[in-house]
Write a protein that holds these residues in place. Structure first.
Motif, PDB file in Angstrom:
ATOM      1  N   MET A   1       0.843  -1.192   0.000  1.00  0.00           N
ATOM      2  CA  MET A   1       0.000   0.000   0.000  1.00  0.00           C
ATOM      3  C   MET A   1       0.880   1.244   0.000  1.00  0.00           C
ATOM      4  O   MET A   1       1.833   1.326   0.760  1.00  0.00           O
ATOM      5  N   ARG A   2       0.550   2.177  -0.862  1.00  0.00           N
ATOM      6  CA  ARG A   2       1.345   3.392  -0.961  1.00  0.00           C
ATOM      7  C   ARG A   2       0.422   4.604  -0.921  1.00  0.00           C
ATOM      8  O   ARG A   2      -0.537   4.690  -1.692  1.00  0.00           O
ATOM      9  N   PHE A   3       0.729   5.542  -0.041  1.00  0.00           N
ATOM     10  CA  PHE A   3      -0.071   6.757   0.086  1.00  0.00           C
ATOM     11  C   PHE A   3       0.607   7.902  -0.662  1.00  0.00           C
ATOM     12  O   PHE A   3       1.813   8.092  -0.569  1.00  0.00           O
ATOM     13  N   TYR A   4      -0.198   8.666  -1.391  1.00  0.00           N
ATOM     14  CA  TYR A   4       0.305   9.837  -2.117  1.00  0.00           C
ATOM     15  C   TYR A   4      -0.110  11.137  -1.432  1.00  0.00           C
ATOM     16  O   TYR A   4       0.478  12.182  -1.672  1.00  0.00           O
ATOM     17  N   ARG A   5      -1.126  11.046  -0.617  1.00  0.00           N
ATOM     18  CA  ARG A   5      -1.549  12.195   0.193  1.00  0.00           C
ATOM     19  C   ARG A   5      -2.306  11.653   1.405  1.00  0.00           C
ATOM     20  O   ARG A   5      -2.699  10.481   1.423  1.00  0.00           O
ATOM     21  N   GLN A   6      -2.498  12.490   2.390  1.00  0.00           N
ATOM     22  CA  GLN A   6      -3.184  12.044   3.603  1.00  0.00           C
ATOM     23  C   GLN A   6      -4.631  11.696   3.290  1.00  0.00           C
ATOM     24  O   GLN A   6      -5.341  12.438   2.616  1.00  0.00           O
ATOM     25  N   LEU A   7      -5.058  10.543   3.783  1.00  0.00           N
ATOM     26  CA  LEU A   7      -6.403  10.053   3.520  1.00  0.00           C
ATOM     27  C   LEU A   7      -7.218  10.115   4.808  1.00  0.00           C
ATOM     28  O   LEU A   7      -6.825   9.579   5.839  1.00  0.00           O
ATOM     29  N   GLY A   8      -8.353  10.792   4.752  1.00  0.00           N
ATOM     30  CA  GLY A   8      -9.208  10.903   5.926  1.00  0.00           C
ATOM     31  C   GLY A   8     -10.027   9.638   6.157  1.00  0.00           C
ATOM     32  O   GLY A   8      -9.804   8.602   5.529  1.00  0.00           O
ATOM     33  N   ARG A   9     -11.006   9.741   7.023  1.00  0.00           N
ATOM     34  CA  ARG A   9     -11.864   8.598   7.346  1.00  0.00           C
ATOM     35  C   ARG A   9     -12.716   8.234   6.121  1.00  0.00           C
ATOM     36  O   ARG A   9     -13.354   9.091   5.517  1.00  0.00           O
TER      37      ARG A   9
ATOM     38  N   LEU B   1      -6.884  -0.965   5.032  1.00  0.00           N
ATOM     39  CA  LEU B   1      -7.121   0.466   4.957  1.00  0.00           C
ATOM     40  C   LEU B   1      -8.343   0.855   5.761  1.00  0.00           C
ATOM     41  O   LEU B   1      -8.358   1.874   6.450  1.00  0.00           O
ATOM     42  N   ASN B   2      -9.349   0.018   5.714  1.00  0.00           N
ATOM     43  CA  ASN B   2     -10.583   0.269   6.439  1.00  0.00           C
ATOM     44  C   ASN B   2     -10.408   0.133   7.943  1.00  0.00           C
ATOM     45  O   ASN B   2     -11.177   0.690   8.724  1.00  0.00           O
ATOM     46  N   GLU B   3      -9.380  -0.583   8.351  1.00  0.00           N
ATOM     47  CA  GLU B   3      -9.164  -0.841   9.783  1.00  0.00           C
ATOM     48  C   GLU B   3      -8.204   0.146  10.419  1.00  0.00           C
ATOM     49  O   GLU B   3      -7.859   0.009  11.581  1.00  0.00           O
ATOM     50  N   ARG B   4      -7.773   1.146   9.648  1.00  0.00           N
ATOM     51  CA  ARG B   4      -6.802   2.099  10.212  1.00  0.00           C
ATOM     52  C   ARG B   4      -7.363   2.786  11.434  1.00  0.00           C
ATOM     53  O   ARG B   4      -8.559   3.116  11.491  1.00  0.00           O
TER      54      ARG B   4
ATOM     55  N   LYS C   1     -16.360  -8.654   3.402  1.00  0.00           N
ATOM     56  CA  LYS C   1     -15.908  -8.007   4.635  1.00  0.00           C
ATOM     57  C   LYS C   1     -16.196  -6.503   4.617  1.00  0.00           C
ATOM     58  O   LYS C   1     -16.662  -5.938   5.604  1.00  0.00           O
ATOM     59  N   LEU C   2     -15.944  -5.873   3.480  1.00  0.00           N
ATOM     60  CA  LEU C   2     -16.168  -4.430   3.395  1.00  0.00           C
ATOM     61  C   LEU C   2     -17.644  -4.083   3.487  1.00  0.00           C
ATOM     62  O   LEU C   2     -18.028  -3.113   4.146  1.00  0.00           O
ATOM     63  N   SER C   3     -18.482  -4.877   2.830  1.00  0.00           N
ATOM     64  CA  SER C   3     -19.914  -4.569   2.796  1.00  0.00           C
ATOM     65  C   SER C   3     -20.580  -4.690   4.155  1.00  0.00           C
ATOM     66  O   SER C   3     -21.676  -4.164   4.363  1.00  0.00           O
ATOM     67  N   LYS C   4     -19.921  -5.363   5.072  1.00  0.00           N
ATOM     68  CA  LYS C   4     -20.463  -5.487   6.429  1.00  0.00           C
ATOM     69  C   LYS C   4     -20.109  -4.289   7.302  1.00  0.00           C
ATOM     70  O   LYS C   4     -20.634  -4.145   8.411  1.00  0.00           O
ATOM     71  N   THR C   5     -19.218  -3.433   6.794  1.00  0.00           N
ATOM     72  CA  THR C   5     -18.797  -2.280   7.586  1.00  0.00           C
ATOM     73  C   THR C   5     -19.177  -0.940   6.968  1.00  0.00           C
ATOM     74  O   THR C   5     -19.167   0.081   7.644  1.00  0.00           O
ATOM     75  N   MET C   6     -19.508  -0.928   5.660  1.00  0.00           N
ATOM     76  CA  MET C   6     -19.828   0.321   4.977  1.00  0.00           C
ATOM     77  C   MET C   6     -20.608   0.037   3.708  1.00  0.00           C
ATOM     78  O   MET C   6     -20.546  -1.077   3.169  1.00  0.00           O
ATOM     79  N   PRO C   7     -21.342   1.016   3.191  1.00  0.00           N
ATOM     80  CA  PRO C   7     -22.042   0.814   1.912  1.00  0.00           C
ATOM     81  C   PRO C   7     -21.069   0.812   0.741  1.00  0.00           C
ATOM     82  O   PRO C   7     -20.084   1.548   0.733  1.00  0.00           O
ATOM     83  N   LEU C   8     -21.349  -0.028  -0.233  1.00  0.00           N
ATOM     84  CA  LEU C   8     -20.543  -0.127  -1.444  1.00  0.00           C
ATOM     85  C   LEU C   8     -21.422   0.155  -2.661  1.00  0.00           C
ATOM     86  O   LEU C   8     -22.562  -0.283  -2.721  1.00  0.00           O
ATOM     87  N   VAL C   9     -20.853   0.870  -3.629  1.00  0.00           N
ATOM     88  CA  VAL C   9     -21.552   1.183  -4.873  1.00  0.00           C
ATOM     89  C   VAL C   9     -20.646   0.799  -6.034  1.00  0.00           C
ATOM     90  O   VAL C   9     -19.439   1.063  -5.997  1.00  0.00           O
TER      91      VAL C   9
ATOM     92  N   VAL D   1      -2.941   0.406  -4.197  1.00  0.00           N
ATOM     93  CA  VAL D   1      -2.856  -0.950  -3.653  1.00  0.00           C
ATOM     94  C   VAL D   1      -2.583  -1.922  -4.793  1.00  0.00           C
ATOM     95  O   VAL D   1      -3.003  -1.705  -5.931  1.00  0.00           O
ATOM     96  N   LYS D   2      -1.884  -2.987  -4.478  1.00  0.00           N
ATOM     97  CA  LYS D   2      -1.600  -4.023  -5.467  1.00  0.00           C
ATOM     98  C   LYS D   2      -2.493  -5.245  -5.278  1.00  0.00           C
ATOM     99  O   LYS D   2      -2.644  -6.065  -6.178  1.00  0.00           O
ATOM    100  N   LEU D   3      -3.079  -5.353  -4.089  1.00  0.00           N
ATOM    101  CA  LEU D   3      -3.996  -6.443  -3.768  1.00  0.00           C
ATOM    102  C   LEU D   3      -5.263  -5.854  -3.176  1.00  0.00           C
ATOM    103  O   LEU D   3      -5.202  -4.937  -2.339  1.00  0.00           O
ATOM    104  N   LEU D   4      -6.414  -6.382  -3.558  1.00  0.00           N
ATOM    105  CA  LEU D   4      -7.672  -5.864  -3.021  1.00  0.00           C
ATOM    106  C   LEU D   4      -7.766  -6.068  -1.512  1.00  0.00           C
ATOM    107  O   LEU D   4      -8.422  -5.289  -0.818  1.00  0.00           O
ATOM    108  N   HIS D   5      -7.105  -7.094  -1.018  1.00  0.00           N
ATOM    109  CA  HIS D   5      -7.138  -7.368   0.425  1.00  0.00           C
ATOM    110  C   HIS D   5      -6.619  -6.180   1.244  1.00  0.00           C
ATOM    111  O   HIS D   5      -7.011  -5.996   2.399  1.00  0.00           O
ATOM    112  N   GLU D   6      -5.765  -5.370   0.639  1.00  0.00           N
ATOM    113  CA  GLU D   6      -5.226  -4.215   1.346  1.00  0.00           C
ATOM    114  C   GLU D   6      -6.327  -3.213   1.709  1.00  0.00           C
ATOM    115  O   GLU D   6      -6.156  -2.408   2.623  1.00  0.00           O
ATOM    116  N   LEU D   7      -7.442  -3.254   0.995  1.00  0.00           N
ATOM    117  CA  LEU D   7      -8.562  -2.340   1.293  1.00  0.00           C
ATOM    118  C   LEU D   7      -9.134  -2.626   2.681  1.00  0.00           C
ATOM    119  O   LEU D   7      -9.621  -1.707   3.354  1.00  0.00           O
ATOM    120  N   ILE D   8      -9.067  -3.879   3.094  1.00  0.00           N
ATOM    121  CA  ILE D   8      -9.550  -4.233   4.429  1.00  0.00           C
ATOM    122  C   ILE D   8      -8.646  -3.612   5.486  1.00  0.00           C
ATOM    123  O   ILE D   8      -9.119  -3.064   6.489  1.00  0.00           O
TER     124      ILE D   8
END
Length: 240
Positions: free
Chosen positions: A1-9, A237-240, A124-132, A228-235
């Motif tokens: 995972m690589r950040f290019y700028r600060q990411l909020g909630r 990211l969500n747990e930060r 996993k993501l859909s159980k914590t937030m809405p997805l579109v 991100v190089k793997l979708l799993h990294e989104l989980i």
């Protein structure tokens, strides 16, 4: 995972589908090969012209009606119609042939299995937030088993102009009723996904499973917030 700028909630995520949740390239190659075979078999006159001729027909119909570039299904229909008319079919004959072919293409287009790894991440993501889902393509998410994860699906054509235009991104924000910046759009394309999302006010995640170097990519218009190089990294990211 690589950040290019600060990411909020992050309170919600939007997803591109093709080449993000599954590799669409072999699917499209198969669909195009089978569609061409069907057309040549059922309407042999179509084989009298080369692929480059049919590509030129496709460009011609889009020049006459620029909206078609926003609707890949309608664009294919109108291209086949116009091409067959040029080859001597009546308008009615051409329309029926094009309709039959598009029906086949739509069936083939959604005849594949989404990787379990993608399904697990979405679950996993859909159980914590809405997805579109926001897509320029014409895959049927019900047939490929994705409908259970998404609160809404926005498709270019039916729901507005294709990405990177802001229309579908704005519709997603309106539906979610959240600040645009708190919505993270995830996609593989640096223009339609990253640039499109950022210019619409959303946060952007570049899904880079091809190990590309962003500074070397000619399609880079805007830096994503995160890569991100793997979708799993989104989980994670969500747990930060």
């Amino acid at each position: 995972m690589r950040f290019y700028r600060q990411l909020g909630r992050i309170e919600a995520m939007t997803f591109d589908l093709d080449d993000t949740l599954y590799d669409n390239r072999p699917i499209i190659r198969r669909v195009e090969a089978q569609a061409t075979e069907w057309l040549h078999t059922h309407h042999p006159i179509s084989a009298s012209k080369s692929n480059s001729w049919w590509q030129e027909i496709k460009h011609q119909v889009a020049e006459k009606d620029s909206w078609l570039r926003n609707d890949v299904t309608l664009w294919r229909l109108k291209s086949i119609e116009y091409g067959l008319i040029q080859l001597g079919y009546s308008v009615q004959q051409a329309h029926q042939a094009a309709t039959d072919l598009v029906d086949l293409v739509l069936e083939l287009r959604s005849d594949f299995k989404v990787p379990d790894s993608s399904l697990q991440v979405l679950d996993k993501l859909s159980k914590t937030m809405p997805l579109v889902a926001i897509t320029n393509g014409n895959v049927d998410i019900h047939k490929i088993g994705l409908s259970r994860y998404f609160s809404k699906v926005l498709k270019a054509g039916a729901d507005g102009r294709a990405k990177p235009h802001q229309e579908m991104y704005h519709k997603a924000v309106q539906f979610l009723e959240l600040p645009a910046k708190s919505i993270l759009h995830v996609g593989d394309h640096l223009i339609t996904d990253v640039h499109g999302a950022k210019r619409s006010g959303l946060s952007a995640c570049w899904f880079n499973d091809q190990n590309k170097i962003i500074r070397n990519e000619p399609k880079t218009r805007t830096l994503p917030d995160v890569e991100v190089k793997l979708l799993h990294e989104l989980i994670l990211l969500n747990e930060r």
